[in-house]
Design an enzyme around this catalytic site. Structure first.
Site, PDB file in Angstrom:
ATOM      1  N   LYS A  61      30.109  49.184  49.627  1.00  0.00           N
ATOM      2  CA  LYS A  61      29.925  49.797  48.144  1.00  0.00           C
ATOM      3  C   LYS A  61      29.233  51.313  48.331  1.00  0.00           C
ATOM      4  O   LYS A  61      29.754  51.203  49.853  1.00  0.00           O
ATOM      5  CB  LYS A  61      29.176  49.121  47.456  1.00  0.00           C
ATOM      6  CG  LYS A  61      29.080  47.569  47.169  1.00  0.00           C
ATOM      7  CD  LYS A  61      27.701  47.167  46.115  1.00  0.00           C
ATOM      8  CE  LYS A  61      28.340  45.414  45.972  1.00  0.00           C
ATOM      9  NZ  LYS A  61      26.945  45.123  44.132  1.00  0.00           N
ATOM     10  N   TYR A  67      33.924  43.260  37.096  1.00  0.00           N
ATOM     11  CA  TYR A  67      32.137  42.802  36.913  1.00  0.00           C
ATOM     12  C   TYR A  67      32.503  42.561  35.581  1.00  0.00           C
ATOM     13  O   TYR A  67      31.592  42.758  34.239  1.00  0.00           O
ATOM     14  CB  TYR A  67      31.433  44.298  37.111  1.00  0.00           C
ATOM     15  CG  TYR A  67      30.954  43.999  38.436  1.00  0.00           C
ATOM     16  CD1 TYR A  67      30.537  43.108  39.180  1.00  0.00           C
ATOM     17  CD2 TYR A  67      31.038  45.031  39.167  1.00  0.00           C
ATOM     18  CE1 TYR A  67      30.282  42.552  40.798  1.00  0.00           C
ATOM     19  CE2 TYR A  67      30.869  45.291  40.971  1.00  0.00           C
ATOM     20  CZ  TYR A  67      30.458  44.402  41.286  1.00  0.00           C
ATOM     21  OH  TYR A  67      30.045  44.184  42.481  1.00  0.00           O
ATOM     22  N   PHE A  92      21.555  45.346  33.459  1.00  0.00           N
ATOM     23  CA  PHE A  92      22.127  46.084  35.254  1.00  0.00           C
ATOM     24  C   PHE A  92      23.656  46.310  34.013  1.00  0.00           C
ATOM     25  O   PHE A  92      24.156  47.253  35.512  1.00  0.00           O
ATOM     26  CB  PHE A  92      21.655  44.799  35.150  1.00  0.00           C
ATOM     27  CG  PHE A  92      22.194  43.607  35.799  1.00  0.00           C
ATOM     28  CD1 PHE A  92      23.843  43.941  36.696  1.00  0.00           C
ATOM     29  CD2 PHE A  92      21.530  42.695  35.495  1.00  0.00           C
ATOM     30  CE1 PHE A  92      24.503  42.341  37.203  1.00  0.00           C
ATOM     31  CE2 PHE A  92      22.726  41.719  36.260  1.00  0.00           C
ATOM     32  CZ  PHE A  92      23.194  41.388  36.963  1.00  0.00           C
ATOM     33  N   ARG A 104      29.619  34.833  52.470  1.00  0.00           N
ATOM     34  CA  ARG A 104      27.918  35.018  51.752  1.00  0.00           C
ATOM     35  C   ARG A 104      26.588  34.986  52.373  1.00  0.00           C
ATOM     36  O   ARG A 104      25.507  35.581  52.573  1.00  0.00           O
ATOM     37  CB  ARG A 104      27.675  34.215  50.660  1.00  0.00           C
ATOM     38  CG  ARG A 104      28.968  34.048  49.959  1.00  0.00           C
ATOM     39  CD  ARG A 104      28.587  33.099  48.335  1.00  0.00           C
ATOM     40  NE  ARG A 104      27.625  33.767  48.166  1.00  0.00           N
ATOM     41  CZ  ARG A 104      27.866  34.580  46.903  1.00  0.00           C
ATOM     42  NH1 ARG A 104      27.738  35.787  46.812  1.00  0.00           N
ATOM     43  NH2 ARG A 104      25.857  34.724  46.042  1.00  0.00           N
ATOM     44  N   THR A 155      21.200  38.687  47.575  1.00  0.00           N
ATOM     45  CA  THR A 155      21.661  40.042  46.761  1.00  0.00           C
ATOM     46  C   THR A 155      20.831  40.963  46.466  1.00  0.00           C
ATOM     47  O   THR A 155      20.765  42.297  46.620  1.00  0.00           O
ATOM     48  CB  THR A 155      21.576  39.358  44.778  1.00  0.00           C
ATOM     49  OG1 THR A 155      23.241  38.126  44.984  1.00  0.00           O
ATOM     50  CG2 THR A 155      22.664  40.741  43.935  1.00  0.00           C
ATOM     51  N   ASN A 182      23.616  47.941  47.396  1.00  0.00           N
ATOM     52  CA  ASN A 182      23.224  46.506  48.017  1.00  0.00           C
ATOM     53  C   ASN A 182      24.336  46.516  48.924  1.00  0.00           C
ATOM     54  O   ASN A 182      24.050  45.063  49.678  1.00  0.00           O
ATOM     55  CB  ASN A 182      22.601  45.307  47.020  1.00  0.00           C
ATOM     56  CG  ASN A 182      23.488  44.480  46.811  1.00  0.00           C
ATOM     57  OD1 ASN A 182      24.995  45.583  46.212  1.00  0.00           O
ATOM     58  ND2 ASN A 182      23.559  43.570  46.022  1.00  0.00           N
ATOM     59  N   HIS A 213      29.500  43.144  48.142  1.00  0.00           N
ATOM     60  CA  HIS A 213      29.814  42.606  47.088  1.00  0.00           C
ATOM     61  C   HIS A 213      30.642  41.413  48.437  1.00  0.00           C
ATOM     62  O   HIS A 213      32.105  42.095  48.836  1.00  0.00           O
ATOM     63  CB  HIS A 213      30.694  43.214  46.356  1.00  0.00           C
ATOM     64  CG  HIS A 213      31.427  41.445  45.298  1.00  0.00           C
ATOM     65  ND1 HIS A 213      30.746  41.677  44.539  1.00  0.00           N
ATOM     66  CD2 HIS A 213      32.268  41.172  45.268  1.00  0.00           C
ATOM     67  CE1 HIS A 213      31.184  40.289  44.114  1.00  0.00           C
ATOM     68  NE2 HIS A 213      32.216  40.221  44.415  1.00  0.00           N
ATOM     69  N   GLU A 264      39.551  38.509  41.950  1.00  0.00           N
ATOM     70  CA  GLU A 264      39.101  39.471  42.718  1.00  0.00           C
ATOM     71  C   GLU A 264      40.198  40.179  43.739  1.00  0.00           C
ATOM     72  O   GLU A 264      40.344  40.172  43.733  1.00  0.00           O
ATOM     73  CB  GLU A 264      37.540  38.946  43.685  1.00  0.00           C
ATOM     74  CG  GLU A 264      36.324  38.897  41.921  1.00  0.00           C
ATOM     75  CD  GLU A 264      35.180  38.377  42.541  1.00  0.00           C
ATOM     76  OE1 GLU A 264      35.718  38.714  43.795  1.00  0.00           O
ATOM     77  OE2 GLU A 264      33.914  38.082  42.005  1.00  0.00           O
TER      78      GLU A 264
HETATM   79  P1  CMP Z   1      27.784  42.450  43.933  1.00  0.00           P
HETATM   80  O1  CMP Z   1      27.475  40.776  44.357  1.00  0.00           O
HETATM   81  O2  CMP Z   1      28.149  42.994  43.246  1.00  0.00           O
HETATM   82  O3  CMP Z   1      27.956  40.994  41.771  1.00  0.00           O
HETATM   83  C1  CMP Z   1      26.503  41.912  40.676  1.00  0.00           C
HETATM   84  C2  CMP Z   1      25.962  43.206  41.226  1.00  0.00           C
HETATM   85  O4  CMP Z   1      25.013  43.502  40.045  1.00  0.00           O
HETATM   86  C3  CMP Z   1      24.991  42.734  42.547  1.00  0.00           C
HETATM   87  O5  CMP Z   1      25.848  42.435  43.425  1.00  0.00           O
HETATM   88  C4  CMP Z   1      23.916  43.559  42.193  1.00  0.00           C
HETATM   89  O6  CMP Z   1      24.127  44.533  43.222  1.00  0.00           O
HETATM   90  C5  CMP Z   1      23.887  44.658  40.856  1.00  0.00           C
HETATM   91  N1  CMP Z   1      23.032  43.445  40.173  1.00  0.00           N
HETATM   92  C6  CMP Z   1      21.383  44.830  39.689  1.00  0.00           C
HETATM   93  N2  CMP Z   1      20.970  43.977  39.196  1.00  0.00           N
HETATM   94  C7  CMP Z   1      20.520  42.629  39.130  1.00  0.00           C
HETATM   95  C8  CMP Z   1      20.685  41.692  39.415  1.00  0.00           C
HETATM   96  N3  CMP Z   1      18.490  41.392  38.187  1.00  0.00           N
HETATM   97  N4  CMP Z   1      20.697  40.162  39.225  1.00  0.00           N
HETATM   98  C9  CMP Z   1      21.872  40.053  39.447  1.00  0.00           C
HETATM   99  N5  CMP Z   1      22.763  40.959  40.367  1.00  0.00           N
HETATM  100  C10 CMP Z   1      22.738  42.227  39.910  1.00  0.00           C
END
Ligand code: CMP
Length: 141
Positions: free
Chosen positions: A10, A50, A58, A86, A92, A113, A116, A127
């Site tokens: 990211k 997404y 979010f 994972r 996450t 974070n 992904h 994906e």
């Molecule tokens: P990712 O695995 O890329 O998939 C969705 C993304 O949404 C997740 O990582 C987080 O970076 C972001 N995100 C932000 N807020 C939340 C939340 N409350 N729960 C899950 N994902 C979140």
């Protein structure tokens, strides 16, 4: 079984210049990179990727963050690749991620974070096809 999974480094991790360190985690765990590219996502491309989160509170922040700078997208291949990636990533929310995981070591917040990874065989298939044509995925052997 040998699987493929879609991984994204990211914008926060690209900006911190830790793409190579993150790639090393994949390689040291026995995952092979079979496709890779750097790109700057548009709102449409990030939002489509997404799409399952479109109704979540979010979503706008997520798209805003994912379009804030370049990302590096790759297909990882190996035994149990989806679950293995994972495990390498950690939770996450980096505050909840186990020590030694990519998110514990490189991530700041639940939005920024670092990485992904696909969460199931069905999402991996969708994906991977979202970012790569079949001709862009290489046989490693
Ligand atoms: P990712 O695995 O890329 O998939 C969705 C993304 O949404 C997740 O990582 C987080 O970076 C972001 N995100 C932000 N807020 C939340 C939340 N409350 N729960 C899950 N994902 C979140």
């Amino acid at each position: 079984a040998v699987e493929r999974t879609l991984s994204i480094v990211k914008p926060d991790a690209v900006a911190k210049n830790v793409v190579g360190k993150i790639y090393s985690r994949f390689e040291e765990a026995g995952l092979q990179i079979v496709a890779a590219k750097m790109l700057r996502l548009s709102d449409d491309v990030a939002g489509g990727f997404y799409a399952e989160h479109r109704e979540r509170p979010f979503f706008a922040d997520l798209v805003g963050f994912m379009t804030s700078g370049p990302v590096v997208v790759q297909v990882l291949e190996g035994e149990n690749a989806i679950a293995k990636n994972r495990e390498l990533m950690g939770a996450t929310n980096p505050q909840e991620a186990e020590a030694g995981t990519i998110r514990a070591d490189f991530a700041q917040s639940i939005d920024a974070n670092a990485v992904h990874g696909s969460d199931s065989p069905a999402s991996a298939e969708r994906e991977i096809a979202y970012f790569f044509a079949a001709s862009e995925i290489c046989e490693r052997g």
